[in-house]
Design a protein around this motif. Sequence first.
Motif, PDB file in Angstrom:
ATOM      1  N   HIS B 131      54.196  67.505  42.162  1.00 31.21           N
ATOM      2  CA  HIS B 131      55.395  67.489  40.780  1.00 31.21           C
ATOM      3  C   HIS B 131      56.276  69.199  41.696  1.00 31.21           C
ATOM      4  CE1 HIS B 131      54.263  64.702  38.069  1.00 31.21           C
ATOM      5  NE2 HIS B 131      56.014  65.592  37.446  1.00 31.21           N
ATOM      6  N   THR B 132      55.890  70.071  42.491  1.00 26.61           N
ATOM      7  CA  THR B 132      56.620  70.904  42.688  1.00 26.61           C
ATOM      8  C   THR B 132      56.299  70.677  44.695  1.00 26.61           C
ATOM      9  OG1 THR B 132      54.713  73.017  42.601  1.00 26.61           O
ATOM     10  CG2 THR B 132      55.910  72.389  40.534  1.00 26.61           C
ATOM     11  N   GLY B 133      57.021  72.126  44.739  1.00 20.88           N
ATOM     12  CA  GLY B 133      57.344  72.408  45.949  1.00 20.88           C
ATOM     13  C   GLY B 133      58.429  71.997  47.018  1.00 20.88           C
ATOM     14  N   ILE B 134      58.895  71.005  46.306  1.00 17.43           N
ATOM     15  CA  ILE B 134      60.343  69.897  46.979  1.00 17.43           C
ATOM     16  C   ILE B 134      60.924  71.100  46.302  1.00 17.43           C
ATOM     17  CG2 ILE B 134      59.085  68.533  47.816  1.00 17.43           C
ATOM     18  CD1 ILE B 134      59.521  66.726  45.384  1.00 17.43           C
ATOM     19  N   THR B 135      62.311  70.528  46.706  1.00 24.32           N
ATOM     20  CA  THR B 135      63.708  70.432  45.990  1.00 24.32           C
ATOM     21  C   THR B 135      63.915  69.668  44.805  1.00 24.32           C
ATOM     22  OG1 THR B 135      65.505  69.041  47.315  1.00 24.32           O
ATOM     23  CG2 THR B 135      64.987  71.137  48.354  1.00 24.32           C
ATOM     24  N   THR B 136      64.876  70.086  43.717  1.00 22.19           N
ATOM     25  CA  THR B 136      65.398  69.245  43.279  1.00 22.19           C
ATOM     26  C   THR B 136      65.434  67.662  42.925  1.00 22.19           C
ATOM     27  OG1 THR B 136      67.130  70.315  42.693  1.00 22.19           O
ATOM     28  CG2 THR B 136      65.469  71.339  41.532  1.00 22.19           C
ATOM     29  N   ASP B 137      66.367  67.919  44.295  1.00 19.65           N
ATOM     30  CA  ASP B 137      66.807  66.661  44.586  1.00 19.65           C
ATOM     31  C   ASP B 137      65.991  65.378  45.071  1.00 19.65           C
ATOM     32  OD1 ASP B 137      68.966  67.578  43.855  1.00 19.65           O
ATOM     33  OD2 ASP B 137      70.603  67.825  46.027  1.00 19.65           O
ATOM     34  N   GLU B 138      64.607  66.491  45.684  1.00 17.47           N
ATOM     35  CA  GLU B 138      64.238  65.201  46.507  1.00 17.47           C
ATOM     36  C   GLU B 138      63.184  64.912  45.431  1.00 17.47           C
ATOM     37  OE1 GLU B 138      63.486  67.628  50.628  1.00 17.47           O
ATOM     38  OE2 GLU B 138      62.180  68.107  49.207  1.00 17.47           O
ATOM     39  N   SER B 211      59.256  72.454  31.865  1.00 14.76           N
ATOM     40  CA  SER B 211      59.777  73.017  32.965  1.00 14.76           C
ATOM     41  C   SER B 211      59.121  73.766  34.250  1.00 14.76           C
ATOM     42  CB  SER B 211      61.331  73.274  33.197  1.00 14.76           C
ATOM     43  OG  SER B 211      61.300  74.588  32.208  1.00 14.76           O
ATOM     44  N   PHE B 212      59.341  73.640  35.982  1.00 15.12           N
ATOM     45  CA  PHE B 212      59.007  74.774  36.549  1.00 15.12           C
ATOM     46  C   PHE B 212      60.039  75.490  36.966  1.00 15.12           C
ATOM     47  CE2 PHE B 212      57.029  70.584  36.362  1.00 15.12           C
ATOM     48  CZ  PHE B 212      55.181  70.877  36.595  1.00 15.12           C
ATOM     49  N   VAL B 213      59.319  76.503  37.363  1.00 16.91           N
ATOM     50  CA  VAL B 213      60.499  77.319  37.938  1.00 16.91           C
ATOM     51  C   VAL B 213      61.444  77.105  39.181  1.00 16.91           C
ATOM     52  CG1 VAL B 213      60.302  80.164  39.214  1.00 16.91           C
ATOM     53  CG2 VAL B 213      58.707  80.062  37.156  1.00 16.91           C
ATOM     54  N   THR B 214      61.944  76.950  39.727  1.00 20.02           N
ATOM     55  CA  THR B 214      62.956  76.912  40.621  1.00 20.02           C
ATOM     56  C   THR B 214      63.687  78.264  40.761  1.00 20.02           C
ATOM     57  OG1 THR B 214      65.090  76.336  39.204  1.00 20.02           O
ATOM     58  CG2 THR B 214      63.053  74.578  39.733  1.00 20.02           C
ATOM     59  N   LYS B 215      63.807  77.825  42.211  1.00 21.74           N
ATOM     60  CA  LYS B 215      64.528  79.259  43.386  1.00 21.74           C
ATOM     61  C   LYS B 215      65.334  78.450  44.066  1.00 21.74           C
ATOM     62  CE  LYS B 215      62.324  83.123  45.390  1.00 21.74           C
ATOM     63  NZ  LYS B 215      61.195  83.812  46.705  1.00 21.74           N
ATOM     64  N   PHE B 216      66.320  79.304  43.655  1.00 20.24           N
ATOM     65  CA  PHE B 216      67.739  79.128  44.659  1.00 20.24           C
ATOM     66  C   PHE B 216      67.731  78.773  46.479  1.00 20.24           C
ATOM     67  CE2 PHE B 216      71.836  80.554  46.283  1.00 20.24           C
ATOM     68  CZ  PHE B 216      72.661  79.290  46.820  1.00 20.24           C
ATOM     69  N   PRO B 224      72.700  75.123  50.177  1.00 18.36           N
ATOM     70  CA  PRO B 224      71.832  75.330  49.439  1.00 18.36           C
ATOM     71  C   PRO B 224      70.782  74.095  48.084  1.00 18.36           C
ATOM     72  CG  PRO B 224      74.106  75.728  49.351  1.00 18.36           C
ATOM     73  CD  PRO B 224      74.415  74.718  49.969  1.00 18.36           C
ATOM     74  N   VAL B 225      69.706  74.796  48.105  1.00 16.93           N
ATOM     75  CA  VAL B 225      68.753  73.681  47.578  1.00 16.93           C
ATOM     76  C   VAL B 225      68.478  74.634  46.289  1.00 16.93           C
ATOM     77  CG1 VAL B 225      68.470  72.245  49.771  1.00 16.93           C
ATOM     78  CG2 VAL B 225      66.845  73.906  49.215  1.00 16.93           C
ATOM     79  N   LEU B 226      67.641  74.154  45.689  1.00 16.91           N
ATOM     80  CA  LEU B 226      66.860  74.790  44.592  1.00 16.91           C
ATOM     81  C   LEU B 226      65.517  73.897  44.467  1.00 16.91           C
ATOM     82  CD1 LEU B 226      68.543  73.914  41.606  1.00 16.91           C
ATOM     83  CD2 LEU B 226      68.660  76.806  42.315  1.00 16.91           C
ATOM     84  N   MET B 227      64.574  74.866  45.039  1.00 21.72           N
ATOM     85  CA  MET B 227      62.934  74.844  45.240  1.00 21.72           C
ATOM     86  C   MET B 227      62.688  74.900  43.551  1.00 21.72           C
ATOM     87  SD  MET B 227      62.612  74.016  48.248  1.00 21.72           S
ATOM     88  CE  MET B 227      60.592  73.428  48.186  1.00 21.72           C
ATOM     89  N   ARG B 228      61.600  73.797  43.658  1.00 18.23           N
ATOM     90  CA  ARG B 228      60.543  73.807  42.929  1.00 18.23           C
ATOM     91  C   ARG B 228      59.055  73.967  43.186  1.00 18.23           C
ATOM     92  NH1 ARG B 228      61.441  68.869  38.500  1.00 18.23           N
ATOM     93  NH2 ARG B 228      59.553  68.901  38.467  1.00 18.23           N
ATOM     94  N   GLU B 229      58.904  75.555  42.604  1.00 21.21           N
ATOM     95  CA  GLU B 229      57.917  76.572  42.737  1.00 21.21           C
ATOM     96  C   GLU B 229      56.466  75.918  41.501  1.00 21.21           C
ATOM     97  OE1 GLU B 229      58.457  80.310  44.229  1.00 21.21           O
ATOM     98  OE2 GLU B 229      59.446  78.651  45.111  1.00 21.21           O
ATOM     99  N   PRO B 230      55.644  75.861  42.070  1.00 19.68           N
ATOM    100  CA  PRO B 230      54.282  76.004  41.320  1.00 19.68           C
ATOM    101  C   PRO B 230      53.308  76.805  40.940  1.00 19.68           C
ATOM    102  CG  PRO B 230      52.903  76.877  43.512  1.00 19.68           C
ATOM    103  CD  PRO B 230      54.987  76.322  43.779  1.00 19.68           C
ATOM    104  N   LYS B 231      55.147  77.062  39.208  1.00 20.74           N
ATOM    105  CA  LYS B 231      54.817  77.879  38.163  1.00 20.74           C
ATOM    106  C   LYS B 231      54.539  77.190  37.271  1.00 20.74           C
ATOM    107  CE  LYS B 231      55.092  82.365  37.122  1.00 20.74           C
ATOM    108  NZ  LYS B 231      56.003  83.519  37.270  1.00 20.74           N
ATOM    109  N   ILE B 232      54.317  77.368  35.778  1.00 22.61           N
ATOM    110  CA  ILE B 232      55.290  77.207  34.974  1.00 22.61           C
ATOM    111  C   ILE B 232      56.094  77.590  34.160  1.00 22.61           C
ATOM    112  CG2 ILE B 232      54.968  75.686  32.159  1.00 22.61           C
ATOM    113  CD1 ILE B 232      53.960  73.686  33.715  1.00 22.61           C
ATOM    114  N   ASP B 233      57.540  77.117  33.942  1.00 22.82           N
ATOM    115  CA  ASP B 233      58.505  77.798  33.353  1.00 22.82           C
ATOM    116  C   ASP B 233      58.700  78.125  31.846  1.00 22.82           C
ATOM    117  OD1 ASP B 233      60.762  79.474  33.408  1.00 22.82           O
ATOM    118  OD2 ASP B 233      61.533  77.911  32.517  1.00 22.82           O
ATOM    119  N   PHE B 234      58.582  76.334  31.085  1.00 16.84           N
ATOM    120  CA  PHE B 234      58.327  76.477  30.087  1.00 16.84           C
ATOM    121  C   PHE B 234      57.519  75.441  29.318  1.00 16.84           C
ATOM    122  CE2 PHE B 234      61.280  74.617  26.540  1.00 16.84           C
ATOM    123  CZ  PHE B 234      60.188  75.983  25.275  1.00 16.84           C
TER     124      PHE B 234
END
Lengths: 331, 331
Positions: B131-138, B211-216, B224-234
């Motif tokens: 679920h992580t290590g890729i962009t939100t669009d991917e 949700s996962f933490v995402t990073k701009f 510009p992309v939003l990367m999904r980080e391997p860290k739970i946000d909420f």
Amino acid sequence: MTNSRRTVVILAILFAIASLTHAQSDPLPSWNDGANKRALIDFVTRVTREGGPDFVPAPQRIATFDNDGTLWSEQPIYFQFAFALDRVKALAPHHPEWKTQQPFKAVLDGDMKTLLASGEKGLAEIIMATHTGITTDEFTRTVFDWLITAKHPTRKRFYTELVYQPMLELLAYLRQNGFKTFIVSGGTVEFMRAFAEKVYGIPPEQVVGTSFVTKFQVNASGVPVLMREPKIDFIDDGPGKPVGIQKFIGRRPIMAFGNSDGDQQMLQWTDAGTTARFMGLVRHTDAEREWAYDRDSHIGKLDRALDEALSRKWVVVDMKKDWKVIYPAEK
Amino acid sequence: MTNSRRTVVILAILFAIASLTHAQSDPLPSWNDGANKRALIDFVTRVTREGGPDFVPAPQRIATFDNDGTLWSEQPIYFQFAFALDRVKALAPHHPEWKTQQPFKAVLDGDMKTLLASGEKGLAEIIMATHTGITTDEFTRTVFDWLITAKHPTRKRFYTELVYQPMLELLAYLRQNGFKTFIVSGGTVEFMRAFAEKVYGIPPEQVVGTSFVTKFQVNASGVPVLMREPKIDFIDDGPGKPVGIQKFIGRRPIMAFGNSDGDQQMLQWTDAGTTARFMGLVRHTDAEREWAYDRDSHIGKLDRALDEALSRKWVVVDMKKDWKVIYPAEK
């Protein structure tokens, strides 16, 4: 029907038609005619023209607006900070220690110099002390109470009267055209939610902002409450704005409006979309009717975002030139 | 018009009126008549009757629904976990180390026993890797692709066909009556957003989830992309549900529906409101048409919430008794 009566009826009908036509031809009456007003109307016309090359289906018509400096004023200090200072004064009787403890002492003494010298750490302490440690319902009540009593120090108006009439018209015009309007602001979300629906027509669920951690608890009377903890949950500013948009809205805006460098990434994110899109900045150029500030301001600094706006041809609204009136009361 | 032609026209009109009347008199055709169906219709009628004692203005008609086990099935494993397992298989060629590394080896070997033995830690590793290590669009694209190809192991249908027809009718009925319908689920938000609009009529901005933490970031091509980080946000489950409701929606629902102990606090929070309100649980009682499970289930455990529902008179929907059909295909 007599002839004179018939004439009156016909005139009334003609007048009604004329009003309708006028309303249709000028959805933004407080905007001066010019390139920026034309760009706004042209964009809305293009994305709503079914079958046209730039048509965007209604559910995708997401428009995001910064709040401070974009929808209402932000000088001489962010209005939310004015709220925090007033809360320090209101809460002082319960905190005798504040009489000697900085940065609270500075607030109570009206000593802005010492207050500013306390820096970000001092500011954070004031925000935490005034925004957390209470339930969400209690907090909303204190904001309500403040908004209907506190007045701006120099404008002598309620803070909610210091919203921009031209932007209110833009919000309404967008919604009339199937847009969903959102606030995406660095201000804290529950502060804005307390007035956004009444003042901007933007419901709580369409307000994205900085937030505190809240915790579900059942209180001593057996009633579930949400306690606001003195811990930041999410900072909705700068690169946090596209993150907030994705997190809360889940789709990319086709229109975004800001006024400062804190909005730059939101505009970049919007600009990277594939449909027709509109990026706008409100530039504070009117020292007389509002305030004039940009590259060197400590509040609402507009520097790098302005450079990018100029190079990417984002729309830069010139408050002095583009707006007939600033606040609703001037109409 | 000839007499016979006139008769045809009159019959057509009568038929149209009858259809309309029928549509109005039965907004929930897949629900069997009985106390629960009556309670739903009665509630909607009361809160929408202007001037009535229980009237709730439209903007406050917020209804929140859990997803897994409330709007679609969740057996034998959460559908999102089925997606994760399929992704492990799809990604395996890029991860030769998974051939020997648990819990991935177990997934690739189809060894459910070892997989389950890896516990929460193993499960989290699988979710992070898929679920992580890729962009939100991917990520959204991979979910889309999976939904139109993967089928449920025993029902042999697309997962999006395993939604509950009676709940689809309830969602539509609420929206027709000015409600805004939201998902508030422990599932991850961007997984659900990929199908919620098409399947449930619930747009992305009305989906609340884990949700996962995402990073701009601006990628190598300047995009510009939003990367999904391997860290739970909420984590939007249990006491996290009222927190998620406040955070994303900002007002208390007047209707909430769940099916498990993970929904208990959402129902408590709804029940603590001051207007007319409706709390509902879907109880899985139909081993033949769907599944039957409650107090002892490892998925969708319904135990403490059921006790509270019985004592507080929340509505408990009995799938077997209350629903004429389970899935849309049975209509």
